[in-house]
Design a protein around this motif. Structure first.
Motif, short mmCIF file in Angstrom:
data_model
loop_
_atom_site.label_atom_id
_atom_site.label_comp_id
_atom_site.label_asym_id
_atom_site.label_seq_id
_atom_site.Cartn_x
_atom_site.Cartn_y
_atom_site.Cartn_z
N VAL A 32 0.83 -1.23 0.03
CA VAL A 32 -0.04 0.13 -0.09
C VAL A 32 0.94 1.26 -0.06
N GLY A 36 0.99 3.81 -3.14
CA GLY A 36 0.66 5.18 -2.84
C GLY A 36 1.74 6.23 -3.31
N GLN A 37 2.96 5.84 -2.91
CA GLN A 37 4.13 6.78 -3.52
C GLN A 37 4.30 6.72 -5.26
N SER A 40 1.58 8.94 -6.49
CA SER A 40 1.97 10.40 -6.35
C SER A 40 2.76 10.66 -7.44
#
Length: 53
Positions: A32, A36-37, A40
């Protein structure tokens, strides 16, 4: 009755299942965070490309 409690105390199969569960939870959290990184970073990249077009 003592033998039943001794066998119960020596049984480690439940502990093994809990360990596997903790490992799976740790891997899930790592996935996760990485996703997420990466998400982004991709958003920033696409925004830069859009602005330059």
């Amino acid at each position: 009755m003592k033998a039943v409690f001794k066998n119960f105390a020596k049984d480690e199969s439940g502990a093994t299942a809990i360990e596997y569960g903790l490992i799976a939870a740790g891997i899930s959290v790592a996935i996760v965070v990485v996703v997420g990184q990466v998400g982004s970073a991709l958003t920033g990249t696409f925004t830069t490309v859009k602005d330059k077009l």
